[in-house]
Every structure is written in structure tokens, then in C-alpha cells.
Design a protein around this motif. Structure first.
Motif, PDB file in Angstrom:
ATOM      1  N   UNK A   1      -5.001   8.466  -4.151  1.00 38.81           N
ATOM      2  CA  UNK A   1      -4.333   8.761  -2.877  1.00 38.81           C
ATOM      3  C   UNK A   1      -3.068   7.923  -2.798  1.00 38.81           C
ATOM      4  N   UNK A   2      -2.093   8.495  -2.148  1.00 38.65           N
ATOM      5  CA  UNK A   2      -0.785   7.854  -2.066  1.00 38.65           C
ATOM      6  C   UNK A   2      -0.443   7.568  -0.615  1.00 38.65           C
ATOM      7  N   UNK A   3       0.032   6.377  -0.380  1.00 39.87           N
ATOM      8  CA  UNK A   3       0.471   5.958   0.940  1.00 39.87           C
ATOM      9  C   UNK A   3       1.946   5.601   0.847  1.00 39.87           C
ATOM     10  N   UNK A   4       2.656   5.826   1.944  1.00 39.26           N
ATOM     11  CA  UNK A   4       4.032   5.357   2.002  1.00 39.26           C
ATOM     12  C   UNK A   4       4.191   4.517   3.256  1.00 39.26           C
ATOM     13  N   UNK A   5       5.387   4.082   3.486  1.00 38.91           N
ATOM     14  CA  UNK A   5       5.637   3.168   4.607  1.00 38.91           C
ATOM     15  C   UNK A   5       5.135   3.739   5.941  1.00 38.91           C
ATOM     16  N   UNK A   6       5.319   5.020   6.160  1.00 35.25           N
ATOM     17  CA  UNK A   6       4.911   5.632   7.432  1.00 35.25           C
ATOM     18  C   UNK A   6       3.396   5.584   7.627  1.00 35.25           C
ATOM     19  N   UNK A   7       2.639   5.588   6.545  1.00 33.52           N
ATOM     20  CA  UNK A   7       1.181   5.541   6.644  1.00 33.52           C
ATOM     21  C   UNK A   7       0.665   4.189   7.113  1.00 33.52           C
ATOM     22  N   UNK A   8       1.524   3.186   7.104  1.00 32.30           N
ATOM     23  CA  UNK A   8       1.122   1.840   7.508  1.00 32.30           C
ATOM     24  C   UNK A   8       1.531   1.521   8.944  1.00 32.30           C
ATOM     25  N   UNK A   9       1.820   2.544   9.717  1.00 33.17           N
ATOM     26  CA  UNK A   9       2.294   2.318  11.092  1.00 33.17           C
ATOM     27  C   UNK A   9       1.433   3.113  12.059  1.00 33.17           C
ATOM     28  N   UNK A  10       0.434   2.541  12.656  1.00 35.68           N
ATOM     29  CA  UNK A  10      -0.038   1.168  12.505  1.00 35.68           C
ATOM     30  C   UNK A  10      -0.927   1.009  11.281  1.00 35.68           C
ATOM     31  N   UNK A  11      -1.007  -0.202  10.729  1.00 37.37           N
ATOM     32  CA  UNK A  11      -1.776  -0.431   9.513  1.00 37.37           C
ATOM     33  C   UNK A  11      -3.247  -0.065   9.646  1.00 37.37           C
ATOM     34  N   UNK A  12      -3.806  -0.216  10.817  1.00 31.71           N
ATOM     35  CA  UNK A  12      -5.213   0.102  11.028  1.00 31.71           C
ATOM     36  C   UNK A  12      -5.539   1.561  10.752  1.00 31.71           C
ATOM     37  N   UNK A  13      -4.584   2.457  10.978  1.00 33.29           N
ATOM     38  CA  UNK A  13      -4.814   3.880  10.704  1.00 33.29           C
ATOM     39  C   UNK A  13      -4.980   4.137   9.213  1.00 33.29           C
ATOM     40  N   UNK A  14      -4.140   3.507   8.391  1.00 34.97           N
ATOM     41  CA  UNK A  14      -4.252   3.663   6.938  1.00 34.97           C
ATOM     42  C   UNK A  14      -5.569   3.087   6.448  1.00 34.97           C
ATOM     43  N   UNK A  15      -5.934   1.928   6.950  1.00 31.63           N
ATOM     44  CA  UNK A  15      -7.191   1.304   6.549  1.00 31.63           C
ATOM     45  C   UNK A  15      -8.381   2.180   6.928  1.00 31.63           C
ATOM     46  N   UNK A  16      -8.379   2.717   8.136  1.00 33.40           N
ATOM     47  CA  UNK A  16      -9.480   3.578   8.574  1.00 33.40           C
ATOM     48  C   UNK A  16      -9.591   4.822   7.698  1.00 33.40           C
ATOM     49  N   UNK A  17      -8.474   5.418   7.353  1.00 37.66           N
ATOM     50  CA  UNK A  17      -8.485   6.613   6.507  1.00 37.66           C
ATOM     51  C   UNK A  17      -9.048   6.292   5.124  1.00 37.66           C
TER      52      UNK A  17
END
Length: 72
Positions: A38-54
Motif C-alpha cells: 500500500x502506498x501513502x502520500x503526504x495527504x494520507x497523513x493529514x491527520x496522521x491518525x487516519x492513516x494509522x487507523x487504515x
């Protein structure tokens, strides 16, 4: 044990035919070994908790698939 790979993606390093082809080859090789990338970019870390939950949801689901359970 869930075989989930994460990569931070950016157009600077992953855009264009040659770079994209290299990424796809690596992804295919990892997939043949059972990995899901899976690939994340800067927008996926805003807010960081959303990326972590996913990511944690994906890991739980993959563990459930491998164990035959519910992943809960």
C-alpha cells in the motif's frame, strides 16, 4: 505475519514510465510472495491518525485471512 508493506509515495520519486515500471515489477515480486503493498502520500497523513487507523484495519483483515478467523 500479515505481510503488509507500506511505502511513502511521491511524484518526485515514483512518476514516469521507467520509475512506474520499476515499482510495478517490485510490487509483482512482492505479491508472488504473499505481500500486499500500500502506498501513502503526504495527504494520507493529514491527520496522521487516519492513516494509522487504515493501516491497522488492513493488518487486522490480512491476519484474519491468514488465520481463518475474524481478526478481532
Amino acid at each position: 505475519d500479515a505481510r503488509v508493506g507500506l511505502e511513502f509515495h511521491s511524484d518526485q520519486w515514483h512518476y514516469g514510465p521507467r520509475r512506474g515500471r520499476k515499482d510495478r515489477r517490485r510490487d509483482l515480486a512482492a505479491g508472488r510472495l504473499g505481500w500486499e503493498l500500500h502506498y501513502l502520500d503526504r495527504a494520507d497523513h493529514d491527520p496522521p491518525g487516519d492513516a494509522l487507523a487504515a493501516v491497522l484495519d488492513i493488518v487486522r483483515l490480512r491476519r484474519a485471512l491468514f488465520s481463518g478467523g475474524t481478526g478481532a
